[in-house]
Write an enzyme that holds these catalytic residues in place. Structure first.
Site, short mmCIF file in Angstrom:
data_model
loop_
_atom_site.label_atom_id
_atom_site.label_comp_id
_atom_site.label_asym_id
_atom_site.label_seq_id
_atom_site.Cartn_x
_atom_site.Cartn_y
_atom_site.Cartn_z
CE LYS A 1 4.16 7.80 -3.69
NZ LYS A 1 4.49 7.11 -2.42
NE ARG B 1 2.83 0.75 -6.86
CZ ARG B 1 3.60 0.32 -5.87
NH1 ARG B 1 4.14 -0.87 -5.91
NH2 ARG B 1 3.84 1.09 -4.82
CB THR C 1 -1.47 0.11 -0.48
OG1 THR C 1 -0.50 -0.48 -1.36
CG2 THR C 1 -2.36 -0.98 0.08
CG ASP D 1 8.67 4.13 -0.98
OD1 ASP D 1 9.40 3.21 -1.40
OD2 ASP D 1 7.41 4.10 -1.08
NE ARG D 2 8.11 -0.80 -0.37
CZ ARG D 2 7.32 -1.86 -0.47
NH1 ARG D 2 7.79 -3.06 -0.15
NH2 ARG D 2 6.07 -1.74 -0.88
CB SER E 1 7.20 1.14 -5.13
OG SER E 1 7.92 0.93 -3.94
CG ASP F 1 9.45 4.99 -4.56
OD1 ASP F 1 9.83 3.87 -4.22
OD2 ASP F 1 8.44 5.55 -4.08
CD GLU G 1 3.36 0.71 4.83
OE1 GLU G 1 2.16 0.46 4.61
OE2 GLU G 1 4.16 1.06 3.95
CD GLU G 2 5.06 -6.51 5.71
OE1 GLU G 2 6.02 -7.30 5.68
OE2 GLU G 2 4.44 -6.16 4.70
#
Length: 533
Positions: free
Chosen positions: A148, A48, A44, A300-301, A138, A298, A381-382
């Protein structure tokens, strides 16, 4: 998956990864190309693996970077931005990538400092016609590496691009890397194709265009920012200084072993800012701050920690963020993007605000085009990843941005006087309280392959937890395959899909009735998986 005895506890010394051996394996170990798991595979969000397992070694990065250079040759005429996170393998892979890019005469903007994923996306969007690479796995454990490619729209490359890169990289691997062009590292740095770039200043100064930074400063609220040893550590310190915020920054020193972390539910070190076990350190400090937040490696969350509720469920905060933005920004006529495994609370919030919902498969790449085309103002996203438009309705980041989602929690408190936990509680009084949970369980390559290719005919029952099954979905609203399956009844649903990044599968479930109903849905979903294996 049962809770490990180390869950929520400080990582003991005996489980820390040997960094010297990890790096040595990156350079010395050759992947066994007869094994599918040792080939390049874009899930996704990129490829990795671990150098210990022969799935993330120098050979992989040489092949992938060469493939990227070839892919973009006729498609992207301008520069490429490259960044890396704080995983040990990221530094080695970053060096390898620069050697190949310079040899292929790709103009590259780089830094030897750490750079969050959303910063690369933002840089691409503010430099039309460019693209990017982010070297990151991640939130994965310290022994993992990731790589990525982000296309010229700033977001994760679509399947057409990633399939081409994956196939070409594997072809290069199987041909013994003879097609790889490469310069020695020091020569690459001296070449005219590599240019050092200040990523920090434009991103930090631009934040005022997407977040009401003045309101946060004026409120004087105290903030705790846990960098979790990740790539945004310098950014939080720069944000604090530039905007004069009352912010305390934690874990802002690189540590390749991530020895400061608390173990996740399976006893592993995982920088998952949505996990109450991994985030136990910051949760324990919640009463010291008006609002606190943490980010994965990274950045992004996001993980939002409030005095009222502790660590918020990611779905709860997504619903809060959407409702708040709908009421405090001029996004009339714009929709919202959500993954099909996200909570139905989002649908209720959107209906109340007269917002159309676009449901997609898992993967932030599905929100990129709708954001650029101004169809949606928010994509989430969840798994605690989201981004949204600037206040002037222009795009800010078409990849997940944990920094703006964290700062938004502070803006919500500053502007409304209640924290996001209290805000969600108000939403439940209005819309009810759906009960949601996700279960992760181990799965090998073949089992994941089975789950990825499920069809409605694989579901033999017509009833879910005592209710008639209304829908069995293998595709989302946009027609794209979900890489799994979703079963929906009147008052509940579950979805099964294999992880694209780890050796696990996931069962998502939600009940609109109560906890016992949710348990029954989960039990029946697990029975279906067992029958498939």
């Amino acid at each position: 998956m049962p809770l490990n005895e180390l869950a929520g506890k400080k990582a003991p010394e005996e489980i820390l990864v040997n960094i010297e051996e990890l790096i040595d394996s990156y350079y010395s170990k050759k992947p066994d190309l007869s094994k599918q798991e040792n080939l390049v595979s874009f899930g996704t969000s990129g490829h990795r693996g671990s150098s210990f397992k022969g799935s993330f070694n120098e050979d992989h990065i040489l092949a992938i970077t060469q493939a990227v250079a070839e892919y973009r040759k006729e498609r992207v005429k301008k520069a490429l931005f490259i960044g890396m996170d704080t995983h040990a393998l990221s530094t080695s892979a970053h060096k390898t990538a620069l050697e190949v890019l310079a040899a292929n005469e790709v103009s590259v903007y780089y830094t030897l400092k750490y750079t969050p994923t959303p910063v690369i996306s933002n840089a691409i969007l503010t430099h039309e016609g460019t693209d990017g690479i982010v070297v990151t796995p991640s939130h994965n454990p310290p022994e993992d590496g990731g790589f990525k490619y982000n296309s010229s729209n700033g977001g994760p490359a679509d399947e057409t691009a990633t399939s081409w890169i994956e196939n070409r990289a594997n072809e290069i691997l199987k041909n013994g890397l003879k097609d790889v062009k490469r310069l020695p590292y020091e020569e690459a740095l001296r070449s005219k194709y590599l240019t050092e770039y200040d990523f920090v200043t434009p991103y930090v100064e631009g934040l005022k265009e997407v977040i009401d930074m003045q309101a946060i400063k004026a409120s004087g609220i105290s903030m705790g920012a846990d960098a979790l040893g990740g790539s945004g550590m310098d950014y939080y310190n720069a944000i604090k200084k530039f905007y004069g915020l009352n912010m305390t920054v934690f874990n802002d020193t690189p540590d390749f072993t991530f020895s400061f972390m608390h173990c996740d539910k399976d006893g592993k070190i995982r920088m998952d800012c949505s996990s109450p076990y991994a985030m136990a350190g910051l949760i324990g400090l919640k009463d010291r701050f008006d609002i606190a937040f943490g980010n994965d490696t990274d950045f992004d969350r996001h993980g939002i920690v409030t005095k009222s509720k502790g660590l918020l469920n990611p779905n709860h905060y997504l619903a809060v963020a959407i409702d708040y933005l709908a009421k405090h920004r001029d996004f009339k006529g714009f929709g919202v993007g959500k993954t099909l495994v996200s909570s139905s609370m989002i649908d209720r919030v959107c209906a109340d605000n007269d917002i159309q919902v676009y449901e997609t498969p898992v993967g932030f790449k599905w929100f990129v085009r709708p954001m650029i085309e101004k169809k949606i103002f928010f994509g989430g996203e969840e798994s605690a990843g989201a981004s949204f438009l600037r206040r002037d309705k222009d795009v800010w980041s078409t990849d997940k941005d944990g920094i703006i989602m964290s700062l938004l929690s502070a803006e919500i408190l500053a502007k409304t006087g209640i924290d996001p936990g209290q805000y969600y509680e108000n939403l439940t009084k209005k819309f009810g309280t759906p009960v949601y949970a996700r279960i992760d369980a181990p799965a090998d390559f073949e089992q994941k392959k089975i789950l990825k290719n499920l069809s409605p005919s694989d579901i033999k029952t017509t009833v879910l937890a005592g209710e008639k099954i209304e829908k069995i979905l293998t595709s989302a609203d946009n027609g794209a395959k979900i890489g799994g399956l979703k079963v929906v009844s009147k008052n509940g649903w579950f979805a099964i899909r294999p992880s694209g990044t780890e050796d696990v599968y996931k069962i998502y479930a939600e009940s609109f009735i109560d906890e016992s109903h949710l348990k029954e849905i989960q039990k029946e979903a697990q029975e279906i998986v067992n029958s498939l294996f």
